[in-house]
Design a protein around this motif. Structure first.
Motif, short mmCIF file in Angstrom:
data_model
loop_
_atom_site.label_atom_id
_atom_site.label_comp_id
_atom_site.label_asym_id
_atom_site.label_seq_id
_atom_site.Cartn_x
_atom_site.Cartn_y
_atom_site.Cartn_z
N GLU A 155 3.09 -29.01 15.18
CA GLU A 155 2.83 -30.42 14.95
C GLU A 155 1.38 -30.68 14.59
O GLU A 155 1.08 -31.54 13.76
CB GLU A 155 3.23 -31.24 16.18
CG GLU A 155 4.72 -31.49 16.30
CD GLU A 155 5.31 -32.11 15.03
OE1 GLU A 155 4.77 -33.12 14.54
OE2 GLU A 155 6.31 -31.57 14.52
N ALA A 156 0.46 -29.93 15.21
CA ALA A 156 -0.96 -30.10 14.88
C ALA A 156 -1.21 -29.75 13.42
O ALA A 156 -1.96 -30.44 12.71
CB ALA A 156 -1.81 -29.24 15.80
N ALA A 157 -0.57 -28.68 12.97
CA ALA A 157 -0.75 -28.27 11.58
C ALA A 157 -0.14 -29.28 10.62
O ALA A 157 -0.76 -29.67 9.62
CB ALA A 157 -0.13 -26.90 11.35
N LEU A 158 1.07 -29.75 10.94
CA LEU A 158 1.73 -30.73 10.06
C LEU A 158 0.94 -32.03 10.02
O LEU A 158 0.83 -32.67 8.95
CB LEU A 158 3.16 -30.99 10.55
CG LEU A 158 4.15 -29.84 10.34
CD1 LEU A 158 5.49 -30.18 10.97
CD2 LEU A 158 4.33 -29.54 8.85
N GLU A 159 0.38 -32.43 11.15
CA GLU A 159 -0.41 -33.66 11.16
C GLU A 159 -1.63 -33.53 10.25
O GLU A 159 -1.91 -34.42 9.45
CB GLU A 159 -0.85 -33.98 12.59
CG GLU A 159 -1.69 -35.24 12.69
CD GLU A 159 -2.05 -35.61 14.12
OE1 GLU A 159 -2.46 -36.76 14.34
OE2 GLU A 159 -1.93 -34.74 15.01
N MET A 160 -2.34 -32.42 10.35
CA MET A 160 -3.55 -32.24 9.56
C MET A 160 -3.23 -32.14 8.07
O MET A 160 -3.92 -32.74 7.23
CB MET A 160 -4.29 -30.99 10.04
CG MET A 160 -5.70 -30.86 9.52
SD MET A 160 -6.59 -29.57 10.41
CE MET A 160 -8.19 -29.69 9.57
N ILE A 161 -2.18 -31.42 7.74
CA ILE A 161 -1.78 -31.27 6.33
C ILE A 161 -1.40 -32.61 5.73
O ILE A 161 -1.85 -32.98 4.63
CB ILE A 161 -0.60 -30.28 6.21
CG1 ILE A 161 -1.05 -28.86 6.54
CG2 ILE A 161 0.03 -30.35 4.82
CD1 ILE A 161 0.10 -27.91 6.81
N ASN A 162 -0.60 -33.37 6.46
CA ASN A 162 -0.07 -34.60 5.88
C ASN A 162 -1.04 -35.77 5.96
O ASN A 162 -0.94 -36.71 5.17
CB ASN A 162 1.28 -34.92 6.51
CG ASN A 162 2.36 -33.95 6.03
OD1 ASN A 162 2.73 -33.98 4.86
ND2 ASN A 162 2.82 -33.06 6.91
N GLU A 163 -2.00 -35.73 6.87
CA GLU A 163 -3.09 -36.69 6.81
C GLU A 163 -3.93 -36.45 5.56
O GLU A 163 -4.35 -37.40 4.89
CB GLU A 163 -3.95 -36.61 8.07
CG GLU A 163 -3.31 -37.25 9.29
CD GLU A 163 -4.20 -37.19 10.52
OE1 GLU A 163 -3.88 -37.91 11.48
OE2 GLU A 163 -5.19 -36.43 10.51
N GLN A 164 -4.17 -35.17 5.25
CA GLN A 164 -4.92 -34.85 4.04
C GLN A 164 -4.12 -35.28 2.80
O GLN A 164 -4.70 -35.76 1.81
CB GLN A 164 -5.21 -33.36 3.98
CG GLN A 164 -6.02 -32.90 2.79
CD GLN A 164 -7.40 -33.51 2.75
OE1 GLN A 164 -7.75 -34.21 1.81
NE2 GLN A 164 -8.20 -33.23 3.77
N TYR A 165 -2.81 -35.12 2.85
CA TYR A 165 -1.95 -35.54 1.73
C TYR A 165 -2.04 -37.05 1.54
O TYR A 165 -2.14 -37.55 0.40
CB TYR A 165 -0.51 -35.12 2.02
CG TYR A 165 0.44 -35.20 0.86
CD1 TYR A 165 0.65 -34.10 0.04
CD2 TYR A 165 1.16 -36.36 0.58
CE1 TYR A 165 1.55 -34.15 -1.03
CE2 TYR A 165 2.05 -36.42 -0.48
CZ TYR A 165 2.24 -35.31 -1.28
OH TYR A 165 3.13 -35.37 -2.33
N TRP A 166 -2.01 -37.79 2.65
CA TRP A 166 -2.15 -39.25 2.60
C TRP A 166 -3.48 -39.66 1.98
O TRP A 166 -3.52 -40.52 1.09
CB TRP A 166 -2.02 -39.79 4.03
CG TRP A 166 -2.52 -41.18 4.25
CD1 TRP A 166 -1.88 -42.35 3.94
CD2 TRP A 166 -3.77 -41.56 4.85
NE1 TRP A 166 -2.64 -43.44 4.31
CE2 TRP A 166 -3.80 -42.98 4.88
CE3 TRP A 166 -4.84 -40.85 5.38
CZ2 TRP A 166 -4.89 -43.68 5.41
CZ3 TRP A 166 -5.91 -41.55 5.91
CH2 TRP A 166 -5.94 -42.94 5.92
#
Length: 533
Positions: free
Chosen positions: A444-455
Motif C-alpha cells: 500500500e505504501a508503494a501504491l500510494e507513492m506511485i499514484n500520488e506521483q501519477y496524480w
C-alpha cells in the motif's frame, strides 16, 4: 493543422475542373468530392484536434475534474460563475452544457474516425484503418470512463440504419474495445499504406504501435478491482507488444492558434476572471513542497500585489518555491461563512487603496498554462512508466517497481519542458530521486507513492480527467471532499458525469436501460470498474 484542410479543398477543385467536357463533372461542387477523389488521410488532423479538445477546456475537464481532483481551486460561487461546478460541486448557469461536452466531442471524433476508416477501406489503406481503430478505442474508452455505459457495439452505425443504438454495459464495452484494439495493432504493416497528415507522430507506425499498447496498458489497469485476471492478461499483452520507451513517444496534440486551433485550456485560463480566481490547490502545492519538487517554480507563481496584477496574465509573478501557497478548495469571496478570509491560513489581501486583491497571495498557474500554442498531453511516457510501477507492485507485470517509478519521475520532469516554459535539469532529477525513493515497505505504501506521483504528473500536464480516473481506480491521493451548501453530489467527490439530457429525447429506451443497469444517473453513480475508494 488548418493547412491540411485548405490543401484538400484546393486539390479537390483542381481535380474537378480539369479539361473534361462532361456536364455532370463540370457541375459537381468542388468542395464536396466523392470517395473516389477524397483522401481519407485528410480527416486525421481534424479528428486529432477534436480529440485534444475533448480532453481540455470548457468541454468539461477544466470545469469539473480539475478541481474535483483538487489540482486547482477557485473562489467562484454559484449562478453563472462556472468554476463552482468544479471547486464546490455546485450547479452553475451552464452546467447542463458542460455535462455533454465530453460526450458530444467524443462521438464527433469517433464518427469522423469511422468515416475515415470507411473511405480508407475502399482504397485499401489498411494502416489508416488500423490507426483509426486505435484512435477510436482511445476516444470511446475516454467517454466511457466519464459516463459509464455507452453505445459501442451498435454505435456509429446510422448509415446502416441503427439510429437508436443500445448502450453496452461498461464491462462488455471494455472487453470489446480491448479486443478491437488488439486486432488493430496486429493489422499494422510497415509494408502497406503510409499514414499522411499525421500531426502526432508524422506517420511513424512504430510510434502508433507503442501508443496503442500504452492505451491497452492504461485500460487494463482500470480493471484491477473488478477483474484482476483480465487486468493481468491485458497488462502482459501490452508489455509484450511494446509500450512507450522514452519521452520521445509522448502523444501530444499540437495546437495552432493562428489558424483557429488553440489549446482550449489556455483559452479558458486567459479569461480575466479565470486569471484571478483559478489557483493551484493547497493539496497540490503542499504535495510539491513536501518533496522539494523541481517542477514547482515552473508551474506556480504568486502574482504581484494588487487587483490589477492579479487579473493580468501577462504580469510575471514570483516563482520562488518558498512563497508558494495553495488555495484551499471550497471557499469563496462573498464575505460569508465560506469566505476565504475565514481560513486559518489565509495570507491576507494584497495591494492597497482601490487596487486590492481580496483573494490573497495564492499561487496561480504560470504563463505556460495560458499559452494557446501549448500542446495537449494525451498520453505520456511518464504515465506509462508509473502504470507499470503500479502493475509490478500488484504482481501483474514483471520488472522492478522502483525502476519503473524512477523512469516515470524522469519522464514527468522531461515532459514538463514541452509546455514551452522551464525545464528540469538532470542534476535536479537525480537529487529528487535520491531524496524520494519509492517506499516499498508495504504494497500500500508503494501504491500510494506511485499514484500520488501519477496524480501530480497528469494534473501538472493538464490531463485532469486522467488524474480523476486514476484517483477513482486507486483512491490516491486521499482527498477530503468539499461539502458546500447546495452541492449536487451529497458532499462527495463526483464519480461520473450524468448522461447528456439530449439522449433522453433521441435514444430514450436504451438510455433508461443503461441507467437502470448502472443504478442511477447522477454525479456519484459509480461506473463498473470504479472501486478505488
Amino acid at each position: 493543422m488548418k493547412k491540411y484542410i485548405n490543401l484538400f479543398i484546393l486539390c479537390s477543385f483542381l481535380a474537378f475542373t480539369s479539361c473534361d467536357e462532361r456536364f455532370e463533372e463540370l457541375n459537381t461542387d468542388p468542395n464536396r468530392p466523392g470517395a473516389d477523389v477524397f483522401d481519407p488521410n485528410l480527416i486525421l488532423p481534424v479528428a486529432t484536434y477534436g480529440y485534444g479538445d475533448m480532453l481540455t477546456g470548457y468541454s468539461g475537464p477544466i470545469l469539473f475534474q480539475s478541481m474535483w481532483i483538487q489540482a486547482l481551486a477557485s473562489t467562484s460561487t454559484g449562478g453563472a460563475n462556472y468554476y463552482s461546478n468544479a471547486d464546490k460541486y455546485v450547479i452553475s448557469g451552464s452546467t447542463n452544457s458542460y455535462i455533454q461536452g465530453v460526450w458530444n466531442n467524443g462521438y464527433t471524433v469517433a464518427s469522423r474516425l469511422n468515416q475515415m476508416q470507411s473511405l480508407a477501406e475502399t482504397k485499401g489503406f489498411t494502416n489508416l484503418v488500423a490507426v483509426g481503430e486505435i484512435f477510436k478505442v482511445s476516444t470511446l474508452s475516454f467517454v466511457s470512463d466519464v459516463y459509464g455505459d455507452i453505445p459501442y457495439s451498435e454505435g456509429l452505425q446510422a448509415e446502416e440504419g441503427i439510429t437508436q443504438p443500445k448502450f453496452d454495459n461498461q464491462a462488455e464495452a471494455y472487453q470489446n474495445m480491448l479486443t478491437d484494439l488488439e486486432t488493430a495493432l496486429n493489422a499494422l504493416n510497415p509494408a502497406a499504406d503510409p499514414i499522411r497528415n499525421d500531426v502526432i507522430y508524422g506517420g511513424d507506425l512504430a510510434k502508433w504501435r507503442k501508443f496503442g499498447y500504452s492505451v491497452m496498458l492504461k485500460m487494463a489497469l482500470r480493471l484491477v478491482k473488478v477483474d484482476p485476471a483480465a487486468a493481468q492478461t491485458w497488462v502482459q499483452k501490452a508489455v509484450a507488444g511494446g509500450v512507450f520507451e522514452s519521452p520521445d513517444d509522448d502523444a501530444l496534440v499540437p495546437s495552432d492558434q493562428p489558424n483557429g486551433y488553440a489549446n482550449t485550456n489556455a483559452n479558458a485560463l486567459n479569461v480575466v476572471d479565470d486569471i484571478y480566481e483559478v489557483r493551484w490547490s493547497k493539496e497540490m502545492i503542499d504535495y510539491l513542497k513536501s518533496t522539494n519538487d523541481p517542477r514547482l517554480p515552473i508551474i506556480a507563481e504568486v502574482p504581484p500585489a494588487g487587483l490589477a496584477a492579479n487579473r493580468d496574465g501577462t504580469v510575471v509573478g514570483n516563482n520562488d518555491p518558498a512563497v508558494q501557497i495553495g488555495l484551499p478548495n471550497g471557499y469563496d469571496l462573498t464575505g460569508g461563512q465560506f469566505d476565504i478570509s475565514n481560513h486559518p491560513d489565509f495570507p491576507g489581501p494584497t495591494g492597497s487603496g482601490g487596487n486590492v486583491a481580496t483573494i490573497g497571495a495564492y499561487s496561480r498557474p504560470t504563463a505556460i498554462y495560458r499559452d494557446r500554442e501549448a500542446p495537449v498531453f494525451a498520453l505520456t511516457y511518464a504515465e506509462v512508466q508509473l502504470l507499470l510501477a503500479d502493475a509490478a507492485v500488484r504482481g501483474l507485470a514483471s520488472g522492478s517497481a522502483s525502476e519503473y517509478y524512477n523512469n516515470g519521475v524522469e519522464g514527468a520532469f522531461a515532459s514538463i519542458g514541452k509546455f514551452g516554459g522551464g525545464s528540469v535539469s538532470a542534476a535536479d532529477v537525480m537529487a529528487y530521486l535520491d531524496a524520494n525513493p519509492l517506499d516499498q515497505s508495504t504494497e500500500e505504501a508503494a501504491l500510494e507513492m506511485i499514484n500520488e506521483q501519477y496524480w501530480a504528473t497528469t494534473s501538472i500536464l493538464a490531463n485532469y480527467v486522467e488524474a480523476w480516473n486514476n484517483w477513482k481506480r486507486t483512491g490516491y491521493p486521499e482527498l477530503t471532499p468539499v461539502n458546500f451548501p447546495g452541492n449536487f453530489s451529497s458532499g462527495q467527490i463526483p464519480r461520473s458525469q450524468p448522461f447528456p439530457a439530449g439522449e433522453s429525447s433521441v435514444n430514450q429506451e436504451s438510455l433508461v436501460s443503461a441507467i437502470s443497469r448502472m443504478g442511477g444517473d447522477d454525479w456519484i453513480t459509480r461506473t463498473w470498474w470504479d472501486g478505488g475508494n
